[in-house]
Design a protein around this motif. Structure first.
Motif, PDB file in Angstrom:
ATOM      1  N   ALA A 127       0.800  -1.077   0.113  1.00 32.45           N
ATOM      2  CA  ALA A 127       0.022   0.022   0.089  1.00 32.45           C
ATOM      3  C   ALA A 127       0.790   1.161   0.024  1.00 32.45           C
ATOM      4  CB  ALA A 127      -1.005  -0.011   1.228  1.00 32.45           C
ATOM      5  N   ILE A 128       2.002   1.271   0.775  1.00 36.52           N
ATOM      6  CA  ILE A 128       2.699   2.563   0.663  1.00 36.52           C
ATOM      7  C   ILE A 128       3.373   2.583  -0.696  1.00 36.52           C
ATOM      8  CG2 ILE A 128       5.205   3.134   1.560  1.00 36.52           C
ATOM      9  CD1 ILE A 128       4.360   1.990   4.340  1.00 36.52           C
ATOM     10  N   GLU A 129       3.960   1.582  -1.258  1.00 36.72           N
ATOM     11  CA  GLU A 129       4.531   1.615  -2.681  1.00 36.72           C
ATOM     12  C   GLU A 129       3.585   2.319  -3.663  1.00 36.72           C
ATOM     13  OE1 GLU A 129       7.667   1.325  -3.455  1.00 36.72           O
ATOM     14  OE2 GLU A 129       7.965   1.472  -1.093  1.00 36.72           O
ATOM     15  N   ARG A 130       2.412   1.486  -3.389  1.00 41.16           N
ATOM     16  CA  ARG A 130       1.238   2.024  -4.370  1.00 41.16           C
ATOM     17  C   ARG A 130       0.957   3.515  -4.211  1.00 41.16           C
ATOM     18  NH1 ARG A 130      -1.663  -1.972  -3.441  1.00 41.16           N
ATOM     19  NH2 ARG A 130      -2.907  -0.936  -1.854  1.00 41.16           N
ATOM     20  N   ALA A 131       0.791   4.015  -2.756  1.00 38.67           N
ATOM     21  CA  ALA A 131       0.761   5.441  -2.812  1.00 38.67           C
ATOM     22  C   ALA A 131       1.685   6.224  -3.141  1.00 38.67           C
ATOM     23  CB  ALA A 131       0.525   5.647  -1.139  1.00 38.67           C
ATOM     24  N   LYS A 132       2.919   5.955  -3.259  1.00 40.58           N
ATOM     25  CA  LYS A 132       4.048   6.667  -3.768  1.00 40.58           C
ATOM     26  C   LYS A 132       3.999   6.820  -5.453  1.00 40.58           C
ATOM     27  CE  LYS A 132       7.598   5.256  -0.700  1.00 40.58           C
ATOM     28  NZ  LYS A 132       8.820   4.770  -0.103  1.00 40.58           N
ATOM     29  N   LYS A 133       3.622   5.517  -5.980  1.00 38.59           N
ATOM     30  CA  LYS A 133       3.405   5.788  -7.020  1.00 38.59           C
ATOM     31  C   LYS A 133       2.085   6.652  -7.775  1.00 38.59           C
ATOM     32  CE  LYS A 133       2.609   2.498 -11.307  1.00 38.59           C
ATOM     33  NZ  LYS A 133       2.071   0.999 -11.793  1.00 38.59           N
ATOM     34  N   ASP A 134       1.104   6.338  -6.972  1.00 40.50           N
ATOM     35  CA  ASP A 134      -0.187   7.012  -7.345  1.00 40.50           C
ATOM     36  C   ASP A 134       0.039   8.683  -7.107  1.00 40.50           C
ATOM     37  OD1 ASP A 134      -1.291   4.904  -8.052  1.00 40.50           O
ATOM     38  OD2 ASP A 134      -2.545   4.610  -6.255  1.00 40.50           O
ATOM     39  N   GLY A 135       0.961   9.175  -6.173  1.00 37.35           N
ATOM     40  CA  GLY A 135       1.025  10.300  -5.779  1.00 37.35           C
ATOM     41  C   GLY A 135       1.835  10.959  -6.938  1.00 37.35           C
ATOM     42  N   ALA A 136       2.886  10.155  -7.388  1.00 35.00           N
ATOM     43  CA  ALA A 136       3.699  10.691  -8.412  1.00 35.00           C
ATOM     44  C   ALA A 136       2.934  10.929  -9.710  1.00 35.00           C
ATOM     45  CB  ALA A 136       4.801   9.865  -8.415  1.00 35.00           C
ATOM     46  N   GLU A 137       2.134   9.905 -10.064  1.00 30.03           N
ATOM     47  CA  GLU A 137       1.332  10.180 -11.141  1.00 30.03           C
ATOM     48  C   GLU A 137       0.402  11.371 -11.200  1.00 30.03           C
ATOM     49  OE1 GLU A 137      -0.557   6.629 -11.870  1.00 30.03           O
ATOM     50  OE2 GLU A 137       1.242   5.580 -12.411  1.00 30.03           O
ATOM     51  N   ARG A 138      -0.068  11.741  -9.847  1.00 29.20           N
ATOM     52  CA  ARG A 138      -1.016  12.711  -9.807  1.00 29.20           C
ATOM     53  C   ARG A 138      -0.480  13.994  -9.886  1.00 29.20           C
ATOM     54  NH1 ARG A 138      -6.079  12.560  -6.926  1.00 29.20           N
ATOM     55  NH2 ARG A 138      -5.604  14.831  -6.554  1.00 29.20           N
ATOM     56  N   ILE A 139       0.934  13.979  -9.494  1.00 26.63           N
ATOM     57  CA  ILE A 139       1.868  15.499  -9.396  1.00 26.63           C
ATOM     58  C   ILE A 139       2.239  15.680 -11.092  1.00 26.63           C
ATOM     59  CG2 ILE A 139       3.941  16.209  -8.734  1.00 26.63           C
ATOM     60  CD1 ILE A 139       3.219  14.755  -6.084  1.00 26.63           C
ATOM     61  N   ALA A 140       2.426  14.397 -11.470  1.00 21.42           N
ATOM     62  CA  ALA A 140       3.058  14.723 -13.220  1.00 21.42           C
ATOM     63  C   ALA A 140       2.050  15.359 -13.837  1.00 21.42           C
ATOM     64  CB  ALA A 140       3.391  13.355 -13.552  1.00 21.42           C
ATOM     65  N   MET A 141       0.762  14.763 -13.493  1.00 23.32           N
ATOM     66  CA  MET A 141      -0.565  15.166 -14.393  1.00 23.32           C
ATOM     67  C   MET A 141      -0.740  16.637 -13.973  1.00 23.32           C
ATOM     68  SD  MET A 141      -3.254  12.002 -14.131  1.00 23.32           S
ATOM     69  CE  MET A 141      -4.285  12.758 -15.083  1.00 23.32           C
ATOM     70  N   ARG A 142      -0.416  16.910 -12.933  1.00 23.64           N
ATOM     71  CA  ARG A 142      -1.122  18.508 -12.471  1.00 23.64           C
ATOM     72  C   ARG A 142       0.026  19.192 -13.145  1.00 23.64           C
ATOM     73  NH1 ARG A 142       0.681  21.661  -8.787  1.00 23.64           N
ATOM     74  NH2 ARG A 142       1.666  19.910  -7.723  1.00 23.64           N
ATOM     75  N   LEU A 143       1.324  19.084 -12.784  1.00 24.69           N
ATOM     76  CA  LEU A 143       2.222  19.893 -13.539  1.00 24.69           C
ATOM     77  C   LEU A 143       2.333  19.931 -14.973  1.00 24.69           C
ATOM     78  CD1 LEU A 143       5.468  18.896 -10.996  1.00 24.69           C
ATOM     79  CD2 LEU A 143       4.066  20.825 -11.204  1.00 24.69           C
ATOM     80  N   ARG A 144       1.955  18.932 -15.719  1.00 29.88           N
ATOM     81  CA  ARG A 144       1.870  18.750 -17.162  1.00 29.88           C
ATOM     82  C   ARG A 144       0.718  19.594 -17.501  1.00 29.88           C
ATOM     83  NH1 ARG A 144       2.644  13.195 -17.392  1.00 29.88           N
ATOM     84  NH2 ARG A 144       0.435  12.938 -17.438  1.00 29.88           N
ATOM     85  N   SER A 145      -0.526  19.829 -16.772  1.00 27.80           N
ATOM     86  CA  SER A 145      -1.545  20.681 -17.090  1.00 27.80           C
ATOM     87  C   SER A 145      -1.056  22.196 -17.011  1.00 27.80           C
ATOM     88  CB  SER A 145      -2.768  20.377 -16.193  1.00 27.80           C
ATOM     89  OG  SER A 145      -2.594  20.588 -14.809  1.00 27.80           O
ATOM     90  N   VAL A 146      -0.140  22.620 -16.009  1.00 27.32           N
ATOM     91  CA  VAL A 146       0.199  23.682 -15.677  1.00 27.32           C
ATOM     92  C   VAL A 146       1.424  24.426 -16.771  1.00 27.32           C
ATOM     93  CG1 VAL A 146       1.230  25.178 -13.876  1.00 27.32           C
ATOM     94  CG2 VAL A 146      -0.583  23.585 -13.123  1.00 27.32           C
ATOM     95  N   THR A 147       2.169  23.498 -16.994  1.00 24.57           N
ATOM     96  CA  THR A 147       3.640  23.829 -17.488  1.00 24.57           C
ATOM     97  C   THR A 147       3.616  23.159 -18.939  1.00 24.57           C
ATOM     98  OG1 THR A 147       4.769  22.271 -16.620  1.00 24.57           O
ATOM     99  CG2 THR A 147       4.550  24.414 -15.227  1.00 24.57           C
ATOM    100  N   GLY A 148       2.968  22.018 -19.108  1.00 18.49           N
ATOM    101  CA  GLY A 148       3.006  21.582 -20.394  1.00 18.49           C
ATOM    102  C   GLY A 148       4.337  20.622 -20.291  1.00 18.49           C
ATOM    103  N   GLN A 149       4.988  20.329 -18.942  1.00 20.25           N
ATOM    104  CA  GLN A 149       6.099  19.387 -18.885  1.00 20.25           C
ATOM    105  C   GLN A 149       6.069  18.493 -17.664  1.00 20.25           C
ATOM    106  OE1 GLN A 149       9.360  22.242 -18.271  1.00 20.25           O
ATOM    107  NE2 GLN A 149       9.735  22.526 -20.516  1.00 20.25           N
TER     108      GLN A 149
END
Length: 307
Positions: free
Chosen positions: A279-301
């Motif tokens: 569950a801890i490893e899954r949370a790390k992965k899911d969190g990283a994916e959420r952050i990446a999606m948000r940053l892409r929507s803001v900066t395109g990178q």
């Protein structure tokens, strides 16, 4: 049976005090009320008379002791007896977090504790941190890690206590992820800054897990029974729900990460440890994916400038 009617909060507090004295100390007199609440003798008499009218046999007068004592049928109505709360108050008193007046014992029982190694937190630092929490801002901090001291910009969104130290759960602006920062390791604190981040992206903080605690399998049957009683286990197990980001600290504090320690020292084990780790490893992965999606929507990178 207690009559259902509205009474002033101050009178309810005095009724709670009466029951506290009866339940925990086994005696009460009018002077106790006068001293604790700084009220007149007539008012204390009125409170005792009114309580005796309402309490249906909870209290009796002992002429020999010249004080009120609990009856054998004592059923508190204003007090919720809690051993955990009382022991926590005694601990707070010993650590100077609670004043003597706030503890209702006429005379304290003999009590002491192993001293806590208090980690100093500057009040102005905490004040600025709370301001950043309220306004969802970033703040510059000079942070002393185990390897170096440097200025960092972090956006705290929560406070957390691991049993020994207070942490900030914060967005690390330089790393673009969520991390824990030990509050006492902030040497200096600077100004607030606007920042774009979303606490909902901190999956490890927002997601919880159930730890299934049970006696260590290396214990004898008698030892396992003692541990079950210590931790109020039901059918040999105690379930503890906590945030995934706090699981590491709990496991470490309870020595559950040291398999080579003797069973009598560790005492406990986690029956679903593999599930918790996953569950801890899954949370790390899911969190990283959420952050990446948000940053892409803001900066395109991608975060950190990755393609």
């Amino acid at each position: 049976m207690m009559k259902n009617q509205k009474r002033p909060w101050t009178q309810n507090q005095r009724f709670e005090f009466i029951e506290w004295k009866l339940f925990w100390e086994g005696h009460l007199n009018r002077k106790d009320l006068e001293t604790q609440f700084d009220i007149s003798t007539p008012q204390a008499s009125v409170d005792l008379k009114r309580y005796r009218e309402l309490a249906d046999g909870n209290i009796e007068y002992d002429g020999t002791e010249k004080s009120f004592v609990p009856s054998s049928k004592l059923v508190p109505n204003f007090l919720k007896p809690s051993a955990d709360r009382l022991l926590l108050q005694l601990r707070a008193l010993l650590s100077s977090a609670l004043s003597r007046r706030d503890l209702w014992f006429r005379s304290l029982p003999a009590v002491d504790m192993v001293p806590d190694l208090v980690r100093h937190v500057d009040p102005e630092c905490l004040r600025k941190v709370l301001q950043a929490l309220r306004t969802r801002s970033a703040v510059d901090v000079e942070y002393q890690s185990l390897t170096n001291s440097r200025w960092r910009r972090i956006a705290p969104h929560a406070l957390a206590f691991d049993g020994h130290r207070w942490h900030l759960r914060a967005w690390a602006c330089d790393r673009e992820d969520f991390r824990d920062f030990v509050l006492s390791r902030i040497d200096s604190i600077g100004e607030l800054h606007e920042v774009e981040y979303d606490p909902e992206d901190d999956v490890a903080w927002n997601r919880k897990v159930l730890l299934q605690l049970c006696p260590h399998p290396g214990l004898t049957p008698e030892q396992r029974l003692a541990i079950q009683r210590d931790y109020d286990m039901s059918e040999g197990q105690r379930d503890i729900e906590l945030r995934l980001s706090m699981a590491y600290y709990f496991i470490k504090r309870m020595n559950l990460d040291l398999p080579d320690l003797p069973a009598a020292r560790v005492q406990l084990c986690i029956a679903n440890l593999a599930e918790v780790d996953a569950a801890i490893e899954r949370a790390k992965k899911d969190g990283a994916e959420r952050i990446a999606m948000r940053l892409r929507s803001v900066t395109g990178q991608h975060p950190l400038g990755q393609p």
